[in-house]
Design a protein around this motif. Structure first.
Motif, mmCIF file in Angstrom:
data_model
loop_
_atom_site.group_PDB
_atom_site.id
_atom_site.type_symbol
_atom_site.label_atom_id
_atom_site.label_comp_id
_atom_site.label_asym_id
_atom_site.label_seq_id
_atom_site.Cartn_x
_atom_site.Cartn_y
_atom_site.Cartn_z
ATOM 1 N N HIS A 131 0.495 -1.059 -0.183
ATOM 2 C CA HIS A 131 0.101 0.225 0.021
ATOM 3 C C HIS A 131 0.758 1.054 0.192
ATOM 4 N N GLU B 25 -5.717 -1.500 -6.485
ATOM 5 C CA GLU B 25 -5.815 -2.568 -4.648
ATOM 6 C C GLU B 25 -6.528 -4.169 -5.218
ATOM 7 N N ASN C 236 -4.486 -6.562 -4.533
ATOM 8 C CA ASN C 236 -5.009 -8.457 -3.356
ATOM 9 C C ASN C 236 -4.020 -10.376 -4.322
#
Lengths: 207, 207
Positions: B137, B144, B148
C-alpha cells in the motif's frame, strides 16, 4: 534476521589445508559461535591443554559415554577413540549459536545423518597434493611417517568431496577466510524443514 | 579460488519483499554477475524499457521459441507468457559468471530440475503478511485489485519455502542485503558434482 535459531557448519579437509586459521577468522567475524571440541582417549601431547585442544578422557570413560549414547559421532583411529559429545552441541543450538565442527569425512557423515537439516558443510583443501606435501614439510611439526599418513588420508578424503555443500581451494588464506566467513553467515539462514511450518503460521497469523 | 566456473543464484519471494534493492546490492558487491532478464508477451508499460525490464515479444514469437526448446523455464500467467531464455544463461555460465534469477516458485522448480547441481536458492520475505500488505500500500504503484492478487500469490508461495536453500526475512534492508551478498559469495563455491572428478584428478596429477 533469522527467526529460526542455531545452525551447524562442518569443516573438513586435510591437516595442512589451513582450517585452524580459517576457523579463528570465522569466530572473529561472526557471532555467536560455538567451536566444538572433540573428546579423545589419545595421550595428551606437550603444548596441549585439556578442554582447549581436546577433552582428554580414559578408554573406560569413553566407552561408558558410547553406551550412554552421549556422542553425536565417534570413531576409533589407530587405536584411539575420537568423538563429539552431543550435549554441549544441543545447548549451543538452543542458544541460537552457529556450531562449528572441524571433523573428518566420517564425522561429517554422522553429523549429516543426525542433523543434516541444519548443517552446511565445506571441504577445504590445498590447490594440489604437491602443495599439501610442501606445506606439511614446511611446518616441520610432523615426522615423515605422520606426513605420509596424512597424505594417504588426504587422498582418500578428496574422493568424497561431492558429499559436501561447498569446496574451497585455499591458495590464498585471506581470500579463503573471506569466503568462509560468507559461507558461515549464509549457514545461519539455512532452512530447517521442521521449523518452516511454524514460520509460515506465524507469518500469516497477524493478518 | 574456485577452479569450477559459473553458478546460479535464484531469488524468489513476494513482490514488495525488497528483492530488487537486494539484487542491485549483490551486483555492486560481487562480480562478475549476469542478471537474467525474462521474456514476456505482456504489453510494455509506461516507464518500462525493452531489454531492461523484460524482453518484450509477440505471442507468435514466444510460442515459436517454446517449440524450439529455447526456454530454461516458462509459464502462462493471466493469459501472458513469461520465460527465461536458455542461451544467454549458458553463455554467462561458460564465462564463469554468477547468474542471478528473480523468479517465482514455479520458475525455481524448473531451474532446480535442469540446473540444480549449480543452483543456490533463497526465499526472501517480509516479517509478516501484515507487513507485506503495508509495504504494497505504501509504495502505491499498484491498484487494490493487483495488491490483493499479490497477497494471494504470496500466501501460496510461502507454503513452498522448504523447497529453498535459504530463508531471509527482510526486516532491515541493510542486514538483508549483507546476508544476500554472503550467500551470493558462497554460491560460487557450490560443488557441481560433474566437475568433482575433474578436480580430484587435477589435484593429484602433479604428485
Amino acid at each position: 534476521m533469522n527467526a529460526l535459531s542455531g545452525a551447524i557448519l562442518v569443516l573438513s579437509g586435510p591437516s595442512g589445508a589451513g582450517k585452524s586459521s580459517i576457523i579463528a577468522k570465522i569466530i572473529d567475524h561472526i557471532g555467536p559461535t560455538y567451536f566444538s571440541i572433540s573428546t579423545t582417549t589419545r595421550p595428551i601431547r606437550a603444548g596441549e591443554e585439556n578442554g582447549i585442544h581436546y577433552h582428554f578422557v580414559s578408554q573406560e570413560e569413553f566407552k561408558r559415554e558410547i553406551e550412554q549414547e552421549l556422542f553425536l559421532e565417534y570413531a576409533l583411529v589407530h587405536g584411539n577413540y575420537y568423538g563429539t559429545s552431543l550435549s554441549p552441541v544441543k545447548q549451543a543450538l538452543k542458544e541460537g549459536k552457529l556450531v562449528i565442527f572441524d571433523i573428518d569425512v566420517q564425522g561429517h557423515d554422522a553429523v549429516q545423518n543426525r542433523l543434516g537439516d541444519i548443517t552446511t558443510s565445506v571441504f577445504i583443501t590445498t590447490p594440489s597434493l604437491e602443495e599439501l606435501k610442501r606445506r606439511l614439510h614446511n611446518r616441520s611439526t610432523d615426522s615423515e611417517e605422520i606426513i605420509n599418513k596424512r597424505l594417504e588420508m588426504a587422498k582418500r578424503e578428496v574422493q568424497r568431496i561431492s558429499e559436501y555443500d561447498y569446496l574451497v581451494v585455499n591458495d590464498d588464506i585471506e581470500k579463503a577466510s573471506d569466503i568462509l566467513v560468507s559461507i558461515a553467515k549464509a549457514a545461519r539462514m539455512k532452512i530447517p524443514t521442521l521449523q518452516i511450518n511454524e514460520f509460515v503460521q506465524h507469518w500469516e497469523a497477524q493478518s
